[in-house]
Scaffold this motif. Structure first.
Motif, PDB file in Angstrom:
ATOM      1  N   LEU A  15       0.825  -1.206   0.000  1.00  0.00           N
ATOM      2  CA  LEU A  15       0.000   0.000   0.000  1.00  0.00           C
ATOM      3  C   LEU A  15       0.861   1.260   0.000  1.00  0.00           C
ATOM      4  O   LEU A  15       1.915   1.303   0.630  1.00  0.00           O
ATOM      5  N   SER A  16       0.367   2.273  -0.698  1.00  0.00           N
ATOM      6  CA  SER A  16       1.020   3.579  -0.634  1.00  0.00           C
ATOM      7  C   SER A  16       0.761   4.160   0.755  1.00  0.00           C
ATOM      8  O   SER A  16      -0.126   3.681   1.475  1.00  0.00           O
ATOM      9  N   PRO A  17       1.496   5.196   1.156  1.00  0.00           N
ATOM     10  CA  PRO A  17       1.212   5.806   2.468  1.00  0.00           C
ATOM     11  C   PRO A  17      -0.250   6.250   2.615  1.00  0.00           C
ATOM     12  O   PRO A  17      -0.851   6.044   3.673  1.00  0.00           O
ATOM     13  N   GLN A  18      -0.828   6.811   1.565  1.00  0.00           N
ATOM     14  CA  GLN A  18      -2.224   7.245   1.665  1.00  0.00           C
ATOM     15  C   GLN A  18      -3.172   6.048   1.749  1.00  0.00           C
ATOM     16  O   GLN A  18      -4.116   6.056   2.540  1.00  0.00           O
ATOM     17  N   GLN A  19      -2.936   5.014   0.957  1.00  0.00           N
ATOM     18  CA  GLN A  19      -3.771   3.818   1.021  1.00  0.00           C
ATOM     19  C   GLN A  19      -3.695   3.179   2.405  1.00  0.00           C
ATOM     20  O   GLN A  19      -4.708   2.736   2.939  1.00  0.00           O
ATOM     21  N   TYR A  20      -2.508   3.156   2.980  1.00  0.00           N
ATOM     22  CA  TYR A  20      -2.344   2.604   4.325  1.00  0.00           C
ATOM     23  C   TYR A  20      -3.107   3.446   5.343  1.00  0.00           C
ATOM     24  O   TYR A  20      -3.840   2.900   6.181  1.00  0.00           O
ATOM     25  N   ALA A  26      -8.099   4.385   9.214  1.00  0.00           N
ATOM     26  CA  ALA A  26      -9.391   5.069   9.063  1.00  0.00           C
ATOM     27  C   ALA A  26      -9.270   6.551   8.743  1.00  0.00           C
ATOM     28  O   ALA A  26     -10.092   7.359   9.157  1.00  0.00           O
ATOM     29  N   ALA A  27      -8.254   6.902   7.968  1.00  0.00           N
ATOM     30  CA  ALA A  27      -8.110   8.293   7.518  1.00  0.00           C
ATOM     31  C   ALA A  27      -9.090   8.567   6.379  1.00  0.00           C
ATOM     32  O   ALA A  27      -9.711   7.648   5.839  1.00  0.00           O
ATOM     33  N   THR A  28      -9.202   9.834   6.019  1.00  0.00           N
ATOM     34  CA  THR A  28     -10.034  10.244   4.892  1.00  0.00           C
ATOM     35  C   THR A  28      -9.169  11.027   3.920  1.00  0.00           C
ATOM     36  O   THR A  28      -8.446  11.940   4.318  1.00  0.00           O
TER      37      THR A  28
END
Length: 151
Positions: A15-20, A26-28
């Protein structure tokens, strides 16, 4: 064909940092600055971690929220709903059943003619499989969802 949709350490490590951040923490992601908010191609959206089928383009609509929005999942057994009390709100969190990925939230402000639900989903939690590639990628059983568009 039955597939084994699981969360694996290998899948998470890709996963990319954003996907992770989205799927595991549970980030948006930012509205209007994500991969699928304005995607109009026919196909299937699957969990980026487990590959389980989640949403079809035939159920996607422009909610003007800046995130991909759907009126229904392709298989309710692949979706888990939890109460989310973060940020001083009470919302319904949507997670994938097998991958346990945070996907987004469910709201009751969707199109009335489609049942009134809006699955507001983070693009970072999804992988898009174009209709023409469903069979070769092992999702041939879902082609039937698109047959109603052809008639």
């Amino acid at each position: 064909m039955t597939q084994d949709y699981r969360k694996t350490a290998e899948a998470v490590s890709r996963l990319s940092p954003q996907q992770y951040a989205v799927t595991q923490e549970a980030a948006t992601e930012p509205a209007f600055r994500n991969r699928f908010w304005d995607n109009h191609d026919a196909g299937l959206y699957v969990d980026i971690v487990s590959g389980e089928p989640l949403f079809a383009s035939v159920d996607k609509y422009d909610s003007r929220s800046g995130w991909p929005s759907f009126t229904a999942p392709v298989d309710s057994g692949n979706i888990v709903e939890n109460v989310d009390r973060t940020y001083g709100m009470v919302r319904t969190e949507v997670r994938s059943a097998h991958g346990d990925s945070h996907l987004g939230h469910l709201f009751d402000d969707g199109p009335a003619e489609a049942g009134g639900l809006r699955y507001c989903i983070n693009s970072a939690a999804l992988r898009f499989i174009p209709l023409a590639e469903l069979e070769e990628q092992g999702y041939g059983d879902y082609i039937r969802l698109f047959e109603k568009e052809d008639k």
